[in-house]
Design an enzyme around this catalytic site. Sequence first.
Site, mmCIF file in Angstrom:
data_model
loop_
_atom_site.group_PDB
_atom_site.id
_atom_site.type_symbol
_atom_site.label_atom_id
_atom_site.label_comp_id
_atom_site.label_asym_id
_atom_site.label_seq_id
_atom_site.Cartn_x
_atom_site.Cartn_y
_atom_site.Cartn_z
ATOM 1 C CD GLU A 168 -2.310 1.251 2.894
ATOM 2 O OE1 GLU A 168 -3.240 2.046 3.092
ATOM 3 O OE2 GLU A 168 -1.881 0.473 3.764
ATOM 4 C CD GLU B 212 -6.487 2.100 7.233
ATOM 5 O OE1 GLU B 212 -5.744 1.310 7.836
ATOM 6 O OE2 GLU B 212 -6.197 2.602 6.126
#
Length: 258
Positions: free
Chosen positions: A143, A240
């Site tokens: 990521e 998130e």
Amino acid sequence: MAKFAANLSMLFTEVDFLDRFKAAADAGFKGVEYLFPYDFTAVEIKERLDDNGLTQVLHNLPAGDWGAGERGIACDPDRVEEFREGVDRAIDYATTLGCKQVNCLAGIKPDSVSAEEAHRTLVENLRYAAEKLKAADILLLAEPINTRDIPGFFLNRTEQALALFDEVGNDNLKLQYDIYHMQIMEGDLAPTMEKHLARIAHVQLADNPGRHEPGTGEINYPFLFSHLERLGYDGWIGCEYKPKTTTSEGLGWLDDAR
């Protein structure tokens, strides 16, 4: 229809971690993710998943001393053995939890390490992890993260990540595309997701600024959800974000998105 997973490291923090599974299920979530499971046994977490009919969508590889500010060790040449031990530990947890994808945080480059050496170490570690996880039927993700929230984070743009994956050369490595981080670093969200959809295995969200729930900032989430549906994205979308007030009070956006 989009599949939303509650990130239990950031949502439902009004209750203890193991109680967040029930809170997520009660709010209508079918999947959960979180940063790390390692403070609890895999059996404890599996019981909470089963009791609440939840899918374990994602967790991270061990990432060093999080409380001390470490944000991954994959680019640190002095910690390769620790990284490899963490891969084995993550496989043990993911296998018990039925988790089919695990994310690797590249980390912050140590001051004593050159960019070239950090890059070489990250490639080698990703290559090792991708192969080990492939043998366990678990997908490896990596990521890009914005350098405003985490100054010095080594992997911070989409094209940088994909070029790195090409160098690793293993089809068991895919992109975790966090809309919030990439809005800060590069924008151009919809075209980027369309261009690289085949290499994106997981999407995460938060609005900007503030990293709060969709609808609190500048990102046009109704458009992006429709865009992902048109593209045929069938993976999970991890929530998130940091609730602006309480988790429950901020879930109105989710009702509209379903």
